[in-house]
Design an enzyme around this catalytic site. Structure first.
Site, PDB file in Angstrom:
ATOM      1  N   LEU A  84       0.803  -1.224   0.000  1.00 14.16           N
ATOM      2  CA  LEU A  84       0.000   0.000   0.000  1.00 14.16           C
ATOM      3  C   LEU A  84       0.836   1.273   0.000  1.00 14.16           C
ATOM      4  O   LEU A  84       0.444   2.292  -0.544  1.00 14.16           O
ATOM      5  CB  LEU A  84      -0.904   0.041   1.241  1.00 14.16           C
ATOM      6  CG  LEU A  84      -2.037  -0.970   1.333  1.00 14.16           C
ATOM      7  CD1 LEU A  84      -2.699  -0.901   2.702  1.00 14.16           C
ATOM      8  CD2 LEU A  84      -3.055  -0.707   0.232  1.00 14.16           C
ATOM      9  N   VAL A  92       3.869  -1.017   4.171  1.00 14.84           N
ATOM     10  CA  VAL A  92       2.501  -1.274   4.644  1.00 14.84           C
ATOM     11  C   VAL A  92       1.784  -2.134   3.594  1.00 14.84           C
ATOM     12  O   VAL A  92       1.870  -1.841   2.399  1.00 14.84           O
ATOM     13  CB  VAL A  92       1.729   0.054   4.849  1.00 14.84           C
ATOM     14  CG1 VAL A  92       0.331  -0.209   5.389  1.00 14.84           C
ATOM     15  CG2 VAL A  92       2.493   0.989   5.786  1.00 14.84           C
ATOM     16  N   LYS A 113       1.453  -2.655   8.959  1.00 15.21           N
ATOM     17  CA  LYS A 113       2.736  -1.932   8.810  1.00 15.21           C
ATOM     18  C   LYS A 113       3.835  -2.757   9.467  1.00 15.21           C
ATOM     19  O   LYS A 113       3.723  -3.164  10.620  1.00 15.21           O
ATOM     20  CB  LYS A 113       2.611  -0.543   9.447  1.00 15.21           C
ATOM     21  CG  LYS A 113       3.861   0.295   9.294  1.00 15.21           C
ATOM     22  CD  LYS A 113       3.578   1.787   9.342  1.00 15.21           C
ATOM     23  CE  LYS A 113       3.573   2.351  10.740  1.00 15.21           C
ATOM     24  NZ  LYS A 113       3.493   3.821  10.729  1.00 15.21           N
ATOM     25  N   ASP A 208       4.224  15.090  13.414  1.00 13.60           N
ATOM     26  CA  ASP A 208       4.585  14.749  12.028  1.00 13.60           C
ATOM     27  C   ASP A 208       3.370  14.932  11.124  1.00 13.60           C
ATOM     28  O   ASP A 208       3.058  14.074  10.302  1.00 13.60           O
ATOM     29  CB  ASP A 208       5.106  13.313  11.981  1.00 13.60           C
ATOM     30  CG  ASP A 208       5.993  13.072  10.768  1.00 13.60           C
ATOM     31  OD1 ASP A 208       6.421  14.069  10.135  1.00 13.60           O
ATOM     32  OD2 ASP A 208       6.262  11.898  10.444  1.00 13.60           O
TER      33      ASP A 208
HETATM   34  N1  LIG Z   1      -4.542   2.115   7.358  1.00 14.38           N
HETATM   35  C1  LIG Z   1      -4.067   2.304   6.128  1.00 14.38           C
HETATM   36  N2  LIG Z   1      -4.851   2.118   5.042  1.00 14.38           N
HETATM   37  C2  LIG Z   1      -4.381   2.339   3.791  1.00 14.38           C
HETATM   38  N3  LIG Z   1      -3.109   2.731   3.531  1.00 14.38           N
HETATM   39  C3  LIG Z   1      -2.276   2.923   4.576  1.00 14.38           C
HETATM   40  C4  LIG Z   1      -2.702   2.707   5.919  1.00 14.38           C
HETATM   41  N4  LIG Z   1      -1.676   2.979   6.754  1.00 14.38           N
HETATM   42  C5  LIG Z   1      -0.657   3.349   5.967  1.00 14.38           C
HETATM   43  N5  LIG Z   1      -0.985   3.324   4.656  1.00 14.38           N
HETATM   44  C6  LIG Z   1      -0.117   3.688   3.514  1.00 14.38           C
HETATM   45  O1  LIG Z   1       1.240   3.493   3.885  1.00 14.38           O
HETATM   46  C7  LIG Z   1       1.934   4.751   3.909  1.00 14.38           C
HETATM   47  C8  LIG Z   1       2.945   4.744   5.057  1.00 14.38           C
HETATM   48  O2  LIG Z   1       2.249   4.620   6.287  1.00 14.38           O
HETATM   49  P1  LIG Z   1       2.736   5.404   7.591  1.00 14.38           P
HETATM   50  O3  LIG Z   1       1.911   4.929   8.740  1.00 14.38           O
HETATM   51  O4  LIG Z   1       2.763   6.854   7.355  1.00 14.38           O
HETATM   52  O5  LIG Z   1       4.207   4.818   7.709  1.00 14.38           O
HETATM   53  P2  LIG Z   1       5.551   5.477   8.280  1.00 14.38           P
HETATM   54  O6  LIG Z   1       5.443   5.425   9.759  1.00 14.38           O
HETATM   55  O7  LIG Z   1       6.601   4.549   7.764  1.00 14.38           O
HETATM   56  O8  LIG Z   1       5.641   6.861   7.722  1.00 14.38           O
HETATM   57  C9  LIG Z   1       0.835   5.801   4.040  1.00 14.38           C
HETATM   58  O9  LIG Z   1       1.237   7.062   3.534  1.00 14.38           O
HETATM   59  C10 LIG Z   1      -0.282   5.176   3.214  1.00 14.38           C
HETATM   60  O10 LIG Z   1      -0.046   5.386   1.830  1.00 14.38           O
HETATM   61 MG   LIG Z   2       4.240   8.351   7.618  1.00 15.82          MG
END
Ligand SMILES: Nc1ncnc2c1ncn2[C@@H]1O[C@H](COP(=O)(O)OP(=O)(O)O)[C@@H](O)[C@H]1O
Ligand SMILES: [Mg+2]
Length: 463
Positions: A84, A92, A113, A208
């Site tokens: 994703l 993720v 994740k 963030d």
């Molecule tokens: N619950 C979710 N549903 C759909 N996509 C998700 C979800 N969580 C994360 N993503 C995708 O994964 C990307 C990275 O997730 P994030 O939680 O921001 O990770 P990090 O902590 O590595 O920055 C997000 O920008 C989104 O595109």
């Molecule tokens: Mg992030």
């Protein structure tokens, strides 16, 4: 008030070797008000095996503890086709929990994740997400379903958000332009999420806030995700917390970068940056632009207060279909959020109050509905409008964008070649290849929903 005595083993049983049967791994659910929220500062970052006998707990969190094997199975062994997105923590993947996995856990799609063990983040960020999202529940915060903590592996399981992150929706080349009222709806949702955090009895600083951490459901409801850098705000007479400067270039507040002093107003600054991105359709930092336009805040802030200049910086993809009055108000609000002086910035409560009336705009020009119908081949190639959605699969999108970048690269090479041969190169007129342009009302019609009405009604199921 008597607090429930809890140990780390009861909070995070999966992290300890003792094998707890699944039915016992669900945390007790009860009213949050009768318990003190566990804060990160209550914990030792180094190892929670030494942290015990805490006088508080993750009450009401309903978190499920998964095994690594279970999460691998539900994501098809972390397959590329389920990918994703990715940030600093790790990749993720989409997964599907069926109703047989756990009693009490309904069948549902989830996002998993996975900590990149070679990456820069680790246990502290994972713990922050479990602690904050495990205890804070709100319509505009993503729902944490559970986690996995086996040996060095750290995983998080969230509700699945159909439209992914705001960054992709706003800037991705092949996605349809987000209409004005959708942008305002997203801005309000995200503001409510931040407001909730700031107004907690013990305020939480998100730290963030950026477009890639704002997730969108099928109805463009915004939810804050990624609590890896979240931290507890100042308590008592303290005016700020002092921390190592962490965050994202282009979004972090100037005083925080300079001094490491963090307040809820640092989040308000970052909010102003995202609001500016929504208005202009430009990224907070864009190295591909002329040097004086690369930093969005530096370039746009001086133009926000003057209505005539504002027109020049509004997102051209909106094609003028926005409320002029609403844009002025939102721009003025962004200007205040982006003040150099934290005390001059509005609180998130004021931000919400200022933005909400903008949904009632009645001065949005109802221009002609322009929809560029892609050919079958183009549809296949771009992934746009697949199953009536924008492309959902990030790996596909990345593939198409890479392909397009490759084409751009090839074009550049050809251009150089022609120039070397003395040909005069002229830019072709850019066509609206793969791009669908909608007006607010058109999208409303297409989806058959009340999304763009000022008073939201429940959405019918989409085919
Ligand atoms: N619950 C979710 N549903 C759909 N996509 C998700 C979800 N969580 C994360 N993503 C995708 O994964 C990307 C990275 O997730 P994030 O939680 O921001 O990770 P990090 O902590 O590595 O920055 C997000 O920008 C989104 O595109
Ligand atoms: Mg992030």
């Amino acid at each position: 008030m008597a607090f429930k005595k809890t140990t780390w083993k009861s909070i995070l049983p999966g992290c300890f070797k003792a094998k707890t049967p699944p039915s016992e791994t669900k945390l007790p659910a009860s009213k949050q008000s009768s318990f003190r929220r566990v804060s990160l500062s209550d914990l030792s970052n180094s190892s929670f095996s030494v942290v015990s006998d805490l006088s508080s707990s993750l009450v009401g969190s309903n978190l499920h503890v998964f095994t690594l094997e279970e999460l691998k199975v539900i994501t098809h062994y972390l397959s590329k086709s389920n990918f994703l997105g990715e940030g600093g923590f790790g990749p993720v993947y989409k997964g599907f929990i069926d109703d047989k996995l756990r009693p009490g856990l309904e069948a549902r799609p989830v996002a998993v994740k996975v900590l990149d063990l070679d990456g820069k983040q680790g246990h502290r960020e994972w713990l922050a997400e479990v602690i904050f999202l495990g205890q804070l529940r709100h319509t505009h915060l993503v729902n944490l379903v559970g986690y996995c903590c086996e040996d060095e592996h750290r995983l998080l399981v969230y509700e699945y958000m159909e439209r992914g992150n705001l960054e992709n929706q706003l800037f991705r080349r092949y996605s349809a332009t987000l209409p004005w009222l959708t942008r305002i709806k997203i801005a309000i949702g995200a503001a409510k999420g931040l407001d909730f955090l700031h107004e907690e009895e013990k305020p939480v600083i998100y730290r963030d806030f950026k477009a890639s951490n704002i997730l969108l459901d099928s109805d463009y409801n915004a939810k804050l995700s990624d609590f890896g850098l979240a931290t507890d705000g100042p308590e008592g007479d303290d005016t700020h917390v002092t921390t190592r400067v962490m965050g994202t270039e282009g979004y972090a507040a100037p005083e925080y970068i300079m001094t490491g002093h963090l307040t809820t107003m640092s989040d308000v600054f970052s909010y102003g940056v995202v609001l500016l991105e929504l208005l202009t359709g430009r990224r907070s930092v864009d190295k591909s632009r002329p040097s004086r336009e690369q930093n969005l805040v530096e370039w746009a802030r001086p133009l926000l207060k003057d209505p005539h200049k504002l027109e020049r910086i509004m997102d051209p993809r909106l094609e003028g279909q926005y409320s002029t009055e609403g844009a002025r108000k939102a721009a003025l609000l962004a200007y205040q959020c982006l003040s150099q002086h934290p005390k001059s910035r509005p609180t998130m409560t004021i931000v919400v109050r200022t933005l909400e009336p903008l949904l009632d705009a009645n001065d949005i020009p109802s221009g002609p509905f322009v929809y560029v119908v892609p050919t079958e081949d183009q549809k296949k190639e771009s992934g746009v409008l697949r199953d009536g959605h924008e492309g959902e699969n990030e790996s596909d999108i990345a593939k198409y964008e890479n392909r397009d970048e490759q084409k751009d690269e090839d074009k550049k090479k050809k251009r150089c070649h022609r120039q070397r041969k003395g040909h005069r190169y002229r830019h072709g007129i850019k066509t609206l290849r793969y791009r669908a342009v909608y007006s607010d009302t058109a999208l409303y019609k297409i989806h058959g929903t009340s999304l763009y009405c000022t008073k939201p009604e429940p959405l019918p199921e989409r085919a």
